[in-house]
Design an enzyme around this catalytic site. Sequence first.
Site, PDB file in Angstrom:
ATOM      1  N   VAL A  62      24.924  35.451  53.088  1.00 28.83           N
ATOM      2  CA  VAL A  62      24.944  36.920  53.185  1.00 28.83           C
ATOM      3  C   VAL A  62      24.211  37.613  52.035  1.00 28.83           C
ATOM      4  O   VAL A  62      23.892  38.795  52.129  1.00 28.83           O
ATOM      5  CB  VAL A  62      26.393  37.475  53.286  1.00 28.83           C
ATOM      6  CG1 VAL A  62      27.072  37.037  54.562  1.00 28.83           C
ATOM      7  CG2 VAL A  62      27.224  37.120  52.050  1.00 28.83           C
ATOM      8  N   SER A 140      40.360  44.992  51.342  1.00 34.39           N
ATOM      9  CA  SER A 140      41.491  44.215  50.829  1.00 34.39           C
ATOM     10  C   SER A 140      42.526  45.161  50.263  1.00 34.39           C
ATOM     11  O   SER A 140      42.194  46.243  49.761  1.00 34.39           O
ATOM     12  CB  SER A 140      41.030  43.265  49.724  1.00 34.39           C
ATOM     13  OG  SER A 140      42.150  42.657  49.105  1.00 34.39           O
ATOM     14  N   TYR A 153      36.957  41.366  42.125  1.00 30.99           N
ATOM     15  CA  TYR A 153      37.270  41.359  43.561  1.00 30.99           C
ATOM     16  C   TYR A 153      37.664  42.777  44.010  1.00 30.99           C
ATOM     17  O   TYR A 153      37.155  43.287  45.017  1.00 30.99           O
ATOM     18  CB  TYR A 153      38.404  40.370  43.816  1.00 30.99           C
ATOM     19  CG  TYR A 153      38.806  40.242  45.260  1.00 30.99           C
ATOM     20  CD1 TYR A 153      38.004  39.555  46.163  1.00 30.99           C
ATOM     21  CD2 TYR A 153      39.990  40.806  45.730  1.00 30.99           C
ATOM     22  CE1 TYR A 153      38.367  39.433  47.501  1.00 30.99           C
ATOM     23  CE2 TYR A 153      40.361  40.689  47.049  1.00 30.99           C
ATOM     24  CZ  TYR A 153      39.546  40.003  47.937  1.00 30.99           C
ATOM     25  OH  TYR A 153      39.908  39.898  49.252  1.00 30.99           O
ATOM     26  N   ALA A 155      36.936  45.576  42.627  1.00 29.00           N
ATOM     27  CA  ALA A 155      35.755  46.455  42.564  1.00 29.00           C
ATOM     28  C   ALA A 155      34.859  46.241  43.776  1.00 29.00           C
ATOM     29  O   ALA A 155      34.362  47.198  44.389  1.00 29.00           O
ATOM     30  CB  ALA A 155      34.978  46.175  41.274  1.00 29.00           C
ATOM     31  N   SER A 156      34.674  44.966  44.161  1.00 35.66           N
ATOM     32  CA  SER A 156      33.782  44.687  45.295  1.00 35.66           C
ATOM     33  C   SER A 156      34.340  45.283  46.585  1.00 35.66           C
ATOM     34  O   SER A 156      33.606  45.855  47.394  1.00 35.66           O
ATOM     35  CB  SER A 156      33.568  43.173  45.450  1.00 35.66           C
ATOM     36  OG  SER A 156      34.737  42.513  45.907  1.00 35.66           O
ATOM     37  N   LYS A 157      35.646  45.168  46.783  1.00 39.37           N
ATOM     38  CA  LYS A 157      36.248  45.650  48.029  1.00 39.37           C
ATOM     39  C   LYS A 157      36.352  47.188  48.035  1.00 39.37           C
ATOM     40  O   LYS A 157      36.230  47.820  49.090  1.00 39.37           O
ATOM     41  CB  LYS A 157      37.620  45.008  48.234  1.00 39.37           C
ATOM     42  CG  LYS A 157      37.544  43.500  48.475  1.00 39.37           C
ATOM     43  CD  LYS A 157      36.736  43.164  49.732  1.00 39.37           C
ATOM     44  CE  LYS A 157      36.821  41.694  50.103  1.00 39.37           C
ATOM     45  NZ  LYS A 157      36.135  41.377  51.359  1.00 39.37           N
ATOM     46  N   ILE A 186      47.011  36.940  53.183  1.00 40.25           N
ATOM     47  CA  ILE A 186      46.926  36.213  54.449  1.00 40.25           C
ATOM     48  C   ILE A 186      46.777  34.721  54.171  1.00 40.25           C
ATOM     49  O   ILE A 186      46.021  34.333  53.265  1.00 40.25           O
ATOM     50  CB  ILE A 186      45.693  36.709  55.273  1.00 40.25           C
ATOM     51  CG1 ILE A 186      45.653  38.251  55.343  1.00 40.25           C
ATOM     52  CG2 ILE A 186      45.683  36.085  56.665  1.00 40.25           C
ATOM     53  CD1 ILE A 186      46.842  38.917  55.981  1.00 40.25           C
TER      54      ILE A 186
END
Length: 246
Positions: A62, A140, A153, A155-157, A186
């Site tokens: 990606v 998230s 993580y 920050a990315s979401k 999950i």
Amino acid sequence: MSKVKNKSVIVTGAGSGIGKTVAQQFAENGAKVICADIKGAEESAKAIQDDGGTAIGVHLDVTQLDSWKEAKEKAISEFGSVDVLCNIAGISEAVDIVDLEENDFDNMININLKGTFFGMKTVLPEFVKNESGKIVNIGSLAAHVGLTGLPSYSASKGGVIAMSRQAAVEYAPKNIQINVVSPGIIETPILANNPPEVTKEFTDATPAGRLGKPEEIASMVLYLSSDESDFVTGQVIKVDGGWGSK
Ligand SMILES: NC(=O)c1ccc[n+]([C@@H]2O[C@H](COP(=O)([O-])OP(=O)(O)OC[C@H]3O[C@@H](n4cnc5c(N)ncnc54)[C@H](O)[C@@H]3O)[C@@H](O)[C@H]2O)c1
């Protein structure tokens, strides 16, 4: 169930966890699925074919725009169009912000945020041409509440959510719907990256008292990919056992 029959759907992260389950559910509901991943894409597609569904596996990184172009062309040559994009590929890493290395921060943003950007950039011209299309991005819980040890993580979401909302407003007049599903914790292989005590802490903190299942994310992704949700866009739906509402 969801009306996704005959839709041509690119699912990234289809080699494992949530993406793999999403790909299976699309196929079970009559969609034509492009299982895209850096790892396990072919195996996921083969499993769907063995169950009587329609799928192909595509190697997709990606973070590489050229890789995205190849995946889109493959979808069009095999299935005639791209109708839905589900950006599910992602990584997670638990580390305190003080100890977080610059390279690791960049890698997180590259995969989770830039990977989603590249996917949207690749399919949106096709959707505009077709005067319809749906994008479901994966956020998230970490973007909504402070979770231990997940600075890059989160920050990315957070970026995925803001970018999705912006694009949803911009593309709504063109009959393109863009939404986000924000999972809680999950049960998938990604949890192996967290120390066990962190996973236990997350489980105990979930009001439902348990971890979620990939199927519980997949059903929301399918709804947001179906004709049933044509008036839903720019939304961020938490599927988190209630944690985000505490
Ligand atoms: N499991 C959870 O608790 C949870 C919670 C919130 C959000 N999410 C998000 O759900 C998504 C799926 O996570 P999962 O739990 O199924 O994890 P997983 O590790 O089982 O699956 C992630 C998949 O992404 C793929 N991937 C990683 N880098 C890639 C790249 N550069 N190009 C293409 N594919 C790549 C991996 O190969 C893997 O198959 C992720 O975006 C994750 O952040 C998961």
